[in-house]
Write a protein that holds these residues in place. Structure first.
Motif, PDB file in Angstrom:
ATOM      1  N   ILE A   8      -7.516  -9.736 -31.365  1.00  0.00           N
ATOM      2  CA  ILE A   8      -8.510  -8.820 -31.908  1.00  0.00           C
ATOM      3  C   ILE A   8      -9.657  -8.736 -30.924  1.00  0.00           C
ATOM      4  CG2 ILE A   8      -9.631 -10.662 -33.246  1.00  0.00           C
ATOM      5  CD1 ILE A   8     -10.266  -8.545 -35.372  1.00  0.00           C
ATOM      6  N   CYS A   9     -10.060  -7.526 -30.591  1.00  0.00           N
ATOM      7  CA  CYS A   9     -11.097  -7.295 -29.576  1.00  0.00           C
ATOM      8  C   CYS A   9     -10.731  -7.992 -28.262  1.00  0.00           C
ATOM      9  CB  CYS A   9     -12.449  -7.792 -30.073  1.00  0.00           C
ATOM     10  SG  CYS A   9     -13.178  -6.731 -31.324  1.00  0.00           S
ATOM     11  N   GLY A  10      -9.450  -8.053 -27.950  1.00  0.00           N
ATOM     12  CA  GLY A  10      -9.019  -8.697 -26.720  1.00  0.00           C
ATOM     13  C   GLY A  10      -9.063 -10.209 -26.761  1.00  0.00           C
ATOM     14  N   VAL A  11      -9.333 -10.768 -27.943  1.00  0.00           N
ATOM     15  CA  VAL A  11      -9.426 -12.223 -28.090  1.00  0.00           C
ATOM     16  C   VAL A  11      -8.183 -12.735 -28.785  1.00  0.00           C
ATOM     17  CG1 VAL A  11     -10.731 -14.129 -29.127  1.00  0.00           C
ATOM     18  CG2 VAL A  11     -11.936 -12.127 -28.227  1.00  0.00           C
ATOM     19  N   ASP A  12      -7.540 -13.732 -28.189  1.00  0.00           N
ATOM     20  CA  ASP A  12      -6.391 -14.376 -28.812  1.00  0.00           C
ATOM     21  C   ASP A  12      -6.922 -15.342 -29.861  1.00  0.00           C
ATOM     22  OD1 ASP A  12      -4.118 -15.626 -29.581  1.00  0.00           O
ATOM     23  OD2 ASP A  12      -3.537 -16.365 -27.601  1.00  0.00           O
ATOM     24  N   THR A  13      -6.865 -14.924 -31.138  1.00  0.00           N
ATOM     25  CA  THR A  13      -7.487 -15.719 -32.200  1.00  0.00           C
ATOM     26  C   THR A  13      -6.814 -17.074 -32.395  1.00  0.00           C
ATOM     27  OG1 THR A  13      -6.104 -14.594 -33.850  1.00  0.00           O
ATOM     28  CG2 THR A  13      -8.290 -13.679 -33.421  1.00  0.00           C
ATOM     29  N   SER A  14      -5.562 -17.169 -31.989  1.00  0.00           N
ATOM     30  CA  SER A  14      -4.867 -18.449 -32.167  1.00  0.00           C
ATOM     31  C   SER A  14      -5.408 -19.521 -31.227  1.00  0.00           C
ATOM     32  CB  SER A  14      -3.369 -18.272 -31.929  1.00  0.00           C
ATOM     33  OG  SER A  14      -3.120 -17.882 -30.579  1.00  0.00           O
ATOM     34  N   SER A  15      -6.100 -19.104 -30.186  1.00  0.00           N
ATOM     35  CA  SER A  15      -6.619 -20.066 -29.208  1.00  0.00           C
ATOM     36  C   SER A  15      -8.118 -20.308 -29.359  1.00  0.00           C
ATOM     37  CB  SER A  15      -6.333 -19.571 -27.778  1.00  0.00           C
ATOM     38  OG  SER A  15      -7.052 -18.359 -27.526  1.00  0.00           O
ATOM     39  N   LEU A  16      -8.717 -19.740 -30.408  1.00  0.00           N
ATOM     40  CA  LEU A  16     -10.157 -19.918 -30.601  1.00  0.00           C
ATOM     41  C   LEU A  16     -10.477 -21.375 -30.922  1.00  0.00           C
ATOM     42  CD1 LEU A  16     -11.129 -16.774 -32.719  1.00  0.00           C
ATOM     43  CD2 LEU A  16     -11.721 -17.219 -30.336  1.00  0.00           C
ATOM     44  N   PRO A  17     -11.486 -21.947 -30.281  1.00  0.00           N
ATOM     45  CA  PRO A  17     -11.857 -23.337 -30.572  1.00  0.00           C
ATOM     46  C   PRO A  17     -12.597 -23.427 -31.905  1.00  0.00           C
ATOM     47  CG  PRO A  17     -13.410 -22.391 -29.019  1.00  0.00           C
ATOM     48  CD  PRO A  17     -12.329 -21.348 -29.225  1.00  0.00           C
ATOM     49  N   VAL A  18     -12.618 -24.603 -32.470  1.00  0.00           N
ATOM     50  CA  VAL A  18     -13.356 -24.858 -33.707  1.00  0.00           C
ATOM     51  C   VAL A  18     -14.303 -26.022 -33.456  1.00  0.00           C
ATOM     52  CG1 VAL A  18     -13.232 -25.495 -36.129  1.00  0.00           C
ATOM     53  CG2 VAL A  18     -11.445 -24.056 -35.135  1.00  0.00           C
ATOM     54  N   GLU A  22     -20.564 -32.247 -36.149  1.00  0.00           N
ATOM     55  CA  GLU A  22     -21.322 -33.118 -35.260  1.00  0.00           C
ATOM     56  C   GLU A  22     -21.681 -32.402 -33.959  1.00  0.00           C
ATOM     57  OE1 GLU A  22     -18.512 -33.878 -36.766  1.00  0.00           O
ATOM     58  OE2 GLU A  22     -19.227 -35.350 -38.245  1.00  0.00           O
ATOM     59  N   ARG A  23     -20.697 -31.661 -33.407  1.00  0.00           N
ATOM     60  CA  ARG A  23     -20.951 -30.948 -32.160  1.00  0.00           C
ATOM     61  C   ARG A  23     -21.973 -29.836 -32.370  1.00  0.00           C
ATOM     62  NH1 ARG A  23     -22.203 -31.167 -27.137  1.00  0.00           N
ATOM     63  NH2 ARG A  23     -21.538 -29.372 -25.886  1.00  0.00           N
ATOM     64  N   MET A  24     -21.922 -29.169 -33.511  1.00  0.00           N
ATOM     65  CA  MET A  24     -22.894 -28.110 -33.782  1.00  0.00           C
ATOM     66  C   MET A  24     -24.299 -28.688 -33.866  1.00  0.00           C
ATOM     67  SD  MET A  24     -21.250 -25.166 -36.280  1.00  0.00           S
ATOM     68  CE  MET A  24     -20.314 -26.162 -37.424  1.00  0.00           C
ATOM     69  N   ARG A  25     -24.428 -29.867 -34.475  1.00  0.00           N
ATOM     70  CA  ARG A  25     -25.748 -30.501 -34.565  1.00  0.00           C
ATOM     71  C   ARG A  25     -26.280 -30.852 -33.167  1.00  0.00           C
ATOM     72  NH1 ARG A  25     -23.814 -32.787 -39.553  1.00  0.00           N
ATOM     73  NH2 ARG A  25     -22.894 -34.571 -38.436  1.00  0.00           N
ATOM     74  N   GLU A  26     -25.352 -31.217 -32.289  1.00  0.00           N
ATOM     75  CA  GLU A  26     -25.762 -31.520 -30.914  1.00  0.00           C
ATOM     76  C   GLU A  26     -26.212 -30.261 -30.174  1.00  0.00           C
ATOM     77  OE1 GLU A  26     -22.347 -33.301 -29.171  1.00  0.00           O
ATOM     78  OE2 GLU A  26     -22.522 -35.196 -30.281  1.00  0.00           O
ATOM     79  N   LEU A  27     -25.565 -29.125 -30.496  1.00  0.00           N
ATOM     80  CA  LEU A  27     -25.850 -27.881 -29.775  1.00  0.00           C
ATOM     81  C   LEU A  27     -27.114 -27.174 -30.259  1.00  0.00           C
ATOM     82  CD1 LEU A  27     -22.247 -26.360 -29.467  1.00  0.00           C
ATOM     83  CD2 LEU A  27     -23.654 -27.283 -27.606  1.00  0.00           C
ATOM     84  N   PHE A  28     -27.488 -27.359 -31.533  1.00  0.00           N
ATOM     85  CA  PHE A  28     -28.617 -26.620 -32.094  1.00  0.00           C
ATOM     86  C   PHE A  28     -29.889 -26.740 -31.246  1.00  0.00           C
ATOM     87  CE2 PHE A  28     -26.542 -26.586 -36.448  1.00  0.00           C
ATOM     88  CZ  PHE A  28     -26.383 -25.218 -36.453  1.00  0.00           C
ATOM     89  N   PRO A  29     -30.344 -27.955 -30.919  1.00  0.00           N
ATOM     90  CA  PRO A  29     -31.589 -28.048 -30.121  1.00  0.00           C
ATOM     91  C   PRO A  29     -31.438 -27.426 -28.742  1.00  0.00           C
ATOM     92  CG  PRO A  29     -30.518 -30.201 -30.321  1.00  0.00           C
ATOM     93  CD  PRO A  29     -29.827 -29.303 -31.282  1.00  0.00           C
ATOM     94  N   ILE A  43     -21.347 -19.948 -30.214  1.00  0.00           N
ATOM     95  CA  ILE A  43     -20.834 -18.676 -30.737  1.00  0.00           C
ATOM     96  C   ILE A  43     -19.312 -18.645 -30.680  1.00  0.00           C
ATOM     97  CG2 ILE A  43     -20.739 -16.179 -30.330  1.00  0.00           C
ATOM     98  CD1 ILE A  43     -23.664 -16.392 -29.347  1.00  0.00           C
ATOM     99  N   GLU A  44     -18.756 -19.034 -29.549  1.00  0.00           N
ATOM    100  CA  GLU A  44     -17.299 -19.023 -29.408  1.00  0.00           C
ATOM    101  C   GLU A  44     -16.649 -19.980 -30.402  1.00  0.00           C
ATOM    102  OE1 GLU A  44     -13.844 -19.563 -25.949  1.00  0.00           O
ATOM    103  OE2 GLU A  44     -15.959 -19.910 -25.486  1.00  0.00           O
ATOM    104  N   GLY A  45     -17.322 -21.090 -30.669  1.00  0.00           N
ATOM    105  CA  GLY A  45     -16.769 -22.073 -31.601  1.00  0.00           C
ATOM    106  C   GLY A  45     -16.851 -21.660 -33.049  1.00  0.00           C
ATOM    107  N   ASN A  46     -17.511 -20.540 -33.342  1.00  0.00           N
ATOM    108  CA  ASN A  46     -17.621 -20.053 -34.724  1.00  0.00           C
ATOM    109  C   ASN A  46     -16.994 -18.672 -34.913  1.00  0.00           C
ATOM    110  OD1 ASN A  46     -19.403 -21.867 -36.647  1.00  0.00           O
ATOM    111  ND2 ASN A  46     -20.284 -22.039 -34.590  1.00  0.00           N
TER     112      ASN A  46
END
Length: 260
Positions: A8-18, A22-29, A43-46
């Motif tokens: 979708i939109c040229g993105v292979d959804t099966s390969s999208l990271p999640v 814990e990682r999101m909390r690290e990225l917020f600041p 953004i890519e992870g969501n």
């Protein structure tokens, strides 16, 4: 491109990271500190979150690529406005933002046009609702939304009703593997049901069987709101005669209607 396809939109959804929480909390600041790499990772992870929301709108027949891109805008807005001090998961905050962005897109591109002022009022109310959901931990009342944006309650209600998406009566609301239940199966019109229009037909038929003077008396009394004295003066008979003729005509009609 169909929603069921992997790409979708040229993105292979099966390969999208999640991303883990814990990682999101690290990225917020890092994101809020202007780290572009952290922002892109977040953004890519969501994107799977956006995809899950887009699937809710698959029945609309809209282009999935367009909805996905609009959903990504909602995701970015959610990231930019998320308050990490609130005890709320990012997905809980982001999903309503993504849905709201897609709904705004659908409303703006709907064949049923709503005035700009009404849309602006509705958008302010929706933004206030999203904000209050986070601070209150529940859906706010109309009064609370109106107070938040400084708009009268009735204006908020009118604006929100004006931008509601039209829904097909044939849209399924439940399916357990057998026959689906559609919206039309759940809709009932007590005011204009079958009994109502058949009764009107019976009354019209009964009226047709009265003599001209009885018809005129009933028309003046019940359709034009005249008093018996006014009817008596127009027809040229006494008020007592009008009363008797009216009573007899109604009794006659009642018998005719009940016999049908």
């Amino acid at each position: 491109m169909a929603i069921g396809k992997v790409e979708i939109c040229g993105v292979d959804t099966s390969s999208l990271p999640v991303l883990s929480n814990e990682r999101m909390r690290e990225l917020f600041p890092l994101v809020h500190g202007g780290d572009q790499a952290a922002r892109e990772e977040f953004i890519e992870g969501n994107l799977r979150l956006v995809l899950s929301v887009v699937q809710r709108f698959s029945h609309r027949g809209e282009n999935a690529d367009d909805l996905f891109q609009v959903g990504c805008i909602g995701l970015i807005k959610a990231l930019d406005n998320f308050d990490v001090s609130q005890n709320v998961r990012f997905s809980t905050y982001a999903v309503p933002m993504i849905i709201g962005e897609i709904r705004r897109y659908l409303r703006d591109n709907n064949a049923i046009r709503v005035s700009r002022s009404l849309r602006d009022t509705a958008y302010k109310a929706l933004q206030a609702r999203d904000k209050l959901v986070v601070t209150l931990g529940r859906d706010p009342t109309v009064q609370e939304m109106a107070r938040e944006v400084g708009i009268r309650e009735e204006d908020v209600v009118f604006a929100l009703e004006a931008i509601q998406d039209p829904v097909s009566l044939f849209e399924p609301v439940y399916n357990d593997g057998g026959d689906a239940i559609y919206i039309m199966d759940q809709v009932k019109d007590d005011k204009h049901g079958d009994d109502g229009w058949t009764e009107k037909i019976a009354i019209k038929d009964a009226l047709g069987k009265l003599n001209d003077r009885e018809k005129k008396i009933l028309r003046l009394r019940f359709f034009e709101g005249r008093t018996q004295m006014e009817v008596a003066g127009e027809i040229g008979i006494s008020q007592a005669q009008v009363s008797r003729l009216e009573k007899n005509a109604l009794l006659h009609m009642r018998k005719l209607v009940s016999s049908q």
